[in-house]
Design an enzyme around this catalytic site. Structure first.
Site, PDB file in Angstrom:
ATOM      1  N   LYS A 162      41.737  37.020  42.234  1.00 34.92           N
ATOM      2  CA  LYS A 162      42.789  36.147  41.683  1.00 34.92           C
ATOM      3  C   LYS A 162      43.745  35.673  42.789  1.00 34.92           C
ATOM      4  O   LYS A 162      44.289  34.573  42.706  1.00 34.92           O
ATOM      5  CB  LYS A 162      43.570  36.869  40.583  1.00 34.92           C
ATOM      6  CG  LYS A 162      42.773  37.123  39.297  1.00 34.92           C
ATOM      7  CD  LYS A 162      42.357  35.841  38.601  1.00 34.92           C
ATOM      8  CE  LYS A 162      41.843  36.120  37.188  1.00 34.92           C
ATOM      9  NZ  LYS A 162      41.191  34.948  36.578  1.00 34.92           N
ATOM     10  N   TYR A 196      42.945  46.999  37.908  1.00 31.99           N
ATOM     11  CA  TYR A 196      42.550  45.581  38.033  1.00 31.99           C
ATOM     12  C   TYR A 196      41.514  45.423  39.153  1.00 31.99           C
ATOM     13  O   TYR A 196      40.737  44.478  39.173  1.00 31.99           O
ATOM     14  CB  TYR A 196      43.781  44.706  38.264  1.00 31.99           C
ATOM     15  CG  TYR A 196      43.589  43.264  37.828  1.00 31.99           C
ATOM     16  CD1 TYR A 196      43.160  42.948  36.549  1.00 31.99           C
ATOM     17  CD2 TYR A 196      43.830  42.214  38.714  1.00 31.99           C
ATOM     18  CE1 TYR A 196      42.973  41.632  36.147  1.00 31.99           C
ATOM     19  CE2 TYR A 196      43.666  40.890  38.318  1.00 31.99           C
ATOM     20  CZ  TYR A 196      43.232  40.611  37.039  1.00 31.99           C
ATOM     21  OH  TYR A 196      43.052  39.309  36.651  1.00 31.99           O
ATOM     22  N   LYS A 246      44.830  40.766  24.582  1.00 29.91           N
ATOM     23  CA  LYS A 246      43.544  41.398  24.240  1.00 29.91           C
ATOM     24  C   LYS A 246      42.474  40.351  23.972  1.00 29.91           C
ATOM     25  O   LYS A 246      42.493  39.679  22.950  1.00 29.91           O
ATOM     26  CB  LYS A 246      43.706  42.278  22.997  1.00 29.91           C
ATOM     27  CG  LYS A 246      43.910  43.729  23.325  1.00 29.91           C
ATOM     28  CD  LYS A 246      43.653  44.635  22.145  1.00 29.91           C
ATOM     29  CE  LYS A 246      43.680  46.061  22.647  1.00 29.91           C
ATOM     30  NZ  LYS A 246      43.576  47.053  21.604  1.00 29.91           N
ATOM     31  N   THR A 247      41.567  40.191  24.921  1.00 32.56           N
ATOM     32  CA  THR A 247      40.450  39.258  24.762  1.00 32.56           C
ATOM     33  C   THR A 247      39.188  40.011  25.154  1.00 32.56           C
ATOM     34  O   THR A 247      39.262  41.176  25.554  1.00 32.56           O
ATOM     35  CB  THR A 247      40.608  38.054  25.709  1.00 32.56           C
ATOM     36  OG1 THR A 247      40.636  38.564  27.054  1.00 32.56           O
ATOM     37  CG2 THR A 247      41.863  37.256  25.444  1.00 32.56           C
TER      38      THR A 247
HETATM   39  P1  NAD Z   1      37.396  35.612  27.558  1.00 30.87           P
HETATM   40  O1  NAD Z   1      36.393  36.713  27.662  1.00 30.87           O
HETATM   41  O2  NAD Z   1      37.632  35.031  26.241  1.00 30.87           O
HETATM   42  O3  NAD Z   1      37.058  34.462  28.602  1.00 30.87           O
HETATM   43  C1  NAD Z   1      36.409  34.671  29.832  1.00 30.87           C
HETATM   44  C2  NAD Z   1      35.403  33.552  29.956  1.00 30.87           C
HETATM   45  O4  NAD Z   1      34.763  33.566  31.236  1.00 30.87           O
HETATM   46  C3  NAD Z   1      34.297  33.666  28.888  1.00 30.87           C
HETATM   47  O5  NAD Z   1      34.280  32.509  28.098  1.00 30.87           O
HETATM   48  C4  NAD Z   1      33.044  33.759  29.704  1.00 30.87           C
HETATM   49  O6  NAD Z   1      31.932  33.115  29.122  1.00 30.87           O
HETATM   50  C5  NAD Z   1      33.472  33.054  30.988  1.00 30.87           C
HETATM   51  N1  NAD Z   1      32.538  33.314  32.077  1.00 30.87           N
HETATM   52  C6  NAD Z   1      32.238  34.507  32.672  1.00 30.87           C
HETATM   53  N2  NAD Z   1      31.250  34.324  33.569  1.00 30.87           N
HETATM   54  C7  NAD Z   1      30.944  32.995  33.558  1.00 30.87           C
HETATM   55  C8  NAD Z   1      30.020  32.192  34.245  1.00 30.87           C
HETATM   56  N3  NAD Z   1      29.161  32.702  35.144  1.00 30.87           N
HETATM   57  N4  NAD Z   1      29.977  30.866  33.991  1.00 30.87           N
HETATM   58  C9  NAD Z   1      30.812  30.320  33.071  1.00 30.87           C
HETATM   59  N5  NAD Z   1      31.696  31.029  32.365  1.00 30.87           N
HETATM   60  C10 NAD Z   1      31.768  32.356  32.611  1.00 30.87           C
HETATM   61  O7  NAD Z   1      38.756  36.241  28.144  1.00 30.87           O
HETATM   62  P2  NAD Z   1      40.144  35.556  28.556  1.00 30.87           P
HETATM   63  O8  NAD Z   1      41.076  36.704  28.692  1.00 30.87           O
HETATM   64  O9  NAD Z   1      40.482  34.452  27.652  1.00 30.87           O
HETATM   65  O10 NAD Z   1      39.848  35.023  30.027  1.00 30.87           O
HETATM   66  C11 NAD Z   1      40.051  33.690  30.438  1.00 30.87           C
HETATM   67  C12 NAD Z   1      40.736  33.663  31.794  1.00 30.87           C
HETATM   68  O11 NAD Z   1      42.059  34.162  31.630  1.00 30.87           O
HETATM   69  C13 NAD Z   1      40.089  34.529  32.875  1.00 30.87           C
HETATM   70  O12 NAD Z   1      40.150  33.850  34.100  1.00 30.87           O
HETATM   71  C14 NAD Z   1      40.981  35.752  32.905  1.00 30.87           C
HETATM   72  O13 NAD Z   1      40.951  36.419  34.149  1.00 30.87           O
HETATM   73  C15 NAD Z   1      42.315  35.076  32.672  1.00 30.87           C
HETATM   74  N6  NAD Z   1      43.422  35.967  32.282  1.00 30.87           N
HETATM   75  C16 NAD Z   1      43.300  36.779  31.191  1.00 30.87           C
HETATM   76  C17 NAD Z   1      44.356  37.611  30.842  1.00 30.87           C
HETATM   77  C18 NAD Z   1      44.250  38.544  29.654  1.00 30.87           C
HETATM   78  O14 NAD Z   1      45.031  39.497  29.585  1.00 30.87           O
HETATM   79  N7  NAD Z   1      43.352  38.296  28.710  1.00 30.87           N
HETATM   80  C19 NAD Z   1      45.534  37.620  31.608  1.00 30.87           C
HETATM   81  C20 NAD Z   1      45.627  36.771  32.699  1.00 30.87           C
HETATM   82  C21 NAD Z   1      44.552  35.951  33.030  1.00 30.87           C
END
Ligand code: NAD
Length: 268
Positions: A172, A165, A202-203
């Site tokens: 975070k 991570y 998974k994203t």
């Molecule tokens: P995702 O890739 O679908 O979403 C990430 C988003 O961040 C994207 O839409 C991207 O355009 C946006 N982004 C990145 N840089 C940017 C910028 N400069 N300006 C505006 N937007 C920007 O993936 P996700 O997993 O849905 O992520 C969403 C949130 O959830 C994130 O904060 C991620 O850390 C958090 N999260 C994800 C998981 C996981 O396992 N997928 C777990 C816990 C937390």
């Protein structure tokens, strides 16, 4: 899994509420699942996309929930976030909730040791993934004169070391601390600020983390519910935090992780 929505409607009601979603990249995004739940509950949404390349993936989704506002928003491009808030002020005159689902780090920092993270890389990741929430809070404050709900997405790596991570751990951690400080400052205005600490899903963002499949396997092995979570479950939690069913909850990190975070040393 037990369903708590009735057809395309939700049990919780957000009829007439206005919400902003920043962080939809595609249909796998956690923010998209939240958007579907908000919309099914009757909310009107403003949706953003990162840039022209992302627009074709986001625009059809925005259409699906009949979002009246669809605008570009790269939080690193001066003026774009402000323009989104200006559009909401003009069209709605207010905002009831927002979901910040934005995270980014340079590839070399995401894949490298924190020890090796450059000053610039650390700052950029912090600005995009953490300070953008603070900016959104400031812009939302005048639009939430009757109160509101700000939500962001975090991960267990904020709290404990999770292999691979890397830089996102301290970022975070700063995000979760910011949630508490913003909740403290905005509470007197009835604006609630909470984080959802989601289990691994998974994203596209997740695909940037090395050995992500091992993380999923470890979750299934260790979590009390013996499974991973899906985006829908994260979206539902966001709906709950946007609703009046959580009006006394602020400054909280709500774990939607099949219980993974409670386990210490386990032997199974
Ligand atoms: P995702 O890739 O679908 O979403 C990430 C988003 O961040 C994207 O839409 C991207 O355009 C946006 N982004 C990145 N840089 C940017 C910028 N400069 N300006 C505006 N937007 C920007 O993936 P996700 O997993 O849905 O992520 C969403 C949130 O959830 C994130 O904060 C991620 O850390 C958090 N999260 C994800 C998981 C996981 O396992 N997928 C777990 C816990 C937390």
């Amino acid at each position: 899994m037990q369903s708590i929505s009735t057809g395309s409607k939700e049990v919780l009601d957000l009829t007439g509420r206005k919400g902003l979603i920043v962080g939809i990249a595609n249909e796998h995004s956690l923010a998209w699942s939240a958007a579907e739940h908000f919309s099914n509950a009757g909310a009107q949404l403003a949706i953003t996309y990162l840039n022209d390349k992302a627009k074709p993936h986001v625009a059809p989704l925005a259409e699906q929930v009949a979002a009246p506002i669809l605008m570009p928003c790269n939080v690193s491009v001066p003026g774009q976030l402000e323009a989104v808030f200006e559009a909401m002020r003009e069209q709605w005159g207010r905002l009831d909730f927002l979901l910040h689902a934005v995270a980014w780090a340079r590839k070399e920092d995401l894949h490298g040791r924190l020890t090796d993270c450059s000053t610039e890389g650390f700052a950029e990741s912090m600005v995009v993934s953490c300070h953008s929430l603070i900016r959104m809070a400031k812009l939302a404050e005048p639009l939430m004169d009757k109160g509101g709900s700000l939500m962001t997405l975090s991960y267990y790596g904020a709290e404990k070391v999770v292999d691979h991570y890397n830089v996102m751990g301290p970022v975070k951690a700063a995000l979760e601390a910011s949630v508490r400080y913003l909740a403290h400052e905005l509470g007197p205005k009835h604006i609630r600020v909470n984080a959802i600490s989601a289990g691994a899903v998974k994203t596209r963002a997740a695909s940037g983390i090395e050995h992500f499949d091992e993380l999923l396997n470890e979750t299934m092995r260790k979590a009390p519910l013996r499974r991973t979570v899906d985006a829908c479950e994260v979206g539902r939690a966001a709906l709950l935090l946007a609703s009046d069913y959580t009006t006394a909850i602020t400054g909280e990190v709500l774990y939607v992780d099949a219980g993974f975070h409670i386990e210490g040393m386990v032997f199974h």
